[in-house]
Design a protein around this motif. Sequence first.
Motif, PDB file in Angstrom:
ATOM      1  N   VAL A  47      79.182   5.930  10.633  1.00 49.72           N
ATOM      2  CA  VAL A  47      79.563   6.432  11.866  1.00 49.72           C
ATOM      3  C   VAL A  47      78.666   6.917  13.058  1.00 49.72           C
ATOM      4  O   VAL A  47      78.053   7.030  14.359  1.00 49.72           O
ATOM      5  CB  VAL A  47      80.816   7.009  11.593  1.00 49.72           C
ATOM      6  N   ALA A  50      75.983   4.302  14.125  1.00 48.18           N
ATOM      7  CA  ALA A  50      76.369   3.391  15.134  1.00 48.18           C
ATOM      8  C   ALA A  50      76.752   3.947  16.488  1.00 48.18           C
ATOM      9  O   ALA A  50      77.529   4.103  17.887  1.00 48.18           O
ATOM     10  CB  ALA A  50      77.621   2.723  15.046  1.00 48.18           C
ATOM     11  N   ASN A  51      76.905   5.817  16.793  1.00 51.27           N
ATOM     12  CA  ASN A  51      77.229   6.836  17.647  1.00 51.27           C
ATOM     13  C   ASN A  51      79.603   6.647  17.583  1.00 51.27           C
ATOM     14  O   ASN A  51      79.382   6.647  18.934  1.00 51.27           O
ATOM     15  CB  ASN A  51      76.790   6.946  18.948  1.00 51.27           C
ATOM     16  N   VAL A  52      79.789   6.208  16.386  1.00 48.40           N
ATOM     17  CA  VAL A  52      81.154   6.555  16.820  1.00 48.40           C
ATOM     18  C   VAL A  52      82.141   7.671  17.208  1.00 48.40           C
ATOM     19  O   VAL A  52      82.002   8.521  16.020  1.00 48.40           O
ATOM     20  CB  VAL A  52      81.620   5.477  15.474  1.00 48.40           C
ATOM     21  N   THR A  53      83.085   7.426  18.185  1.00 47.17           N
ATOM     22  CA  THR A  53      83.632   8.786  17.823  1.00 47.17           C
ATOM     23  C   THR A  53      84.353   9.288  16.849  1.00 47.17           C
ATOM     24  O   THR A  53      84.866   9.906  16.831  1.00 47.17           O
ATOM     25  CB  THR A  53      84.394   8.380  19.609  1.00 47.17           C
ATOM     26  N   LEU A  55      86.835   7.487  13.536  1.00 45.59           N
ATOM     27  CA  LEU A  55      87.057   6.297  13.059  1.00 45.59           C
ATOM     28  C   LEU A  55      88.546   6.553  11.837  1.00 45.59           C
ATOM     29  O   LEU A  55      87.996   7.994  11.212  1.00 45.59           O
ATOM     30  CB  LEU A  55      86.137   5.823  11.975  1.00 45.59           C
ATOM     31  N   TYR A  76      86.619  13.694  21.763  1.00 39.81           N
ATOM     32  CA  TYR A  76      85.863  14.218  21.550  1.00 39.81           C
ATOM     33  C   TYR A  76      85.415  15.119  22.442  1.00 39.81           C
ATOM     34  O   TYR A  76      84.434  16.169  22.188  1.00 39.81           O
ATOM     35  CB  TYR A  76      85.099  12.823  21.922  1.00 39.81           C
TER      36      TYR A  76
END
Length: 80
Positions: A47, A50-53, A55, A76
């Motif tokens: 996470v 990948a700079n996932v906001t 999940l 976010y």
Amino acid sequence: MKYHLYILCSILFIIGCSMNNEIQTVERLDGSKILIKDLNKQIQKLVDTANVTGLIVSVFNHDTLAYQRAFGYSNYDQKL
């Protein structure tokens, strides 16, 4: 839309809290097992990389919820 996402995250969180806390491992497809704390670390690393906001991950073993956790933010902009 944001309201629906918030409701969904809340429901999944409640379900996750009601999980059987005795399960300390999750069975992989190849039959091996991984500790939940190690699974958390690996997913968090992905996470972050990948700079996932946000999940939510759910894992079922033999039709039984074995793992569920939310990572990141449901909103976010407000850091929620």
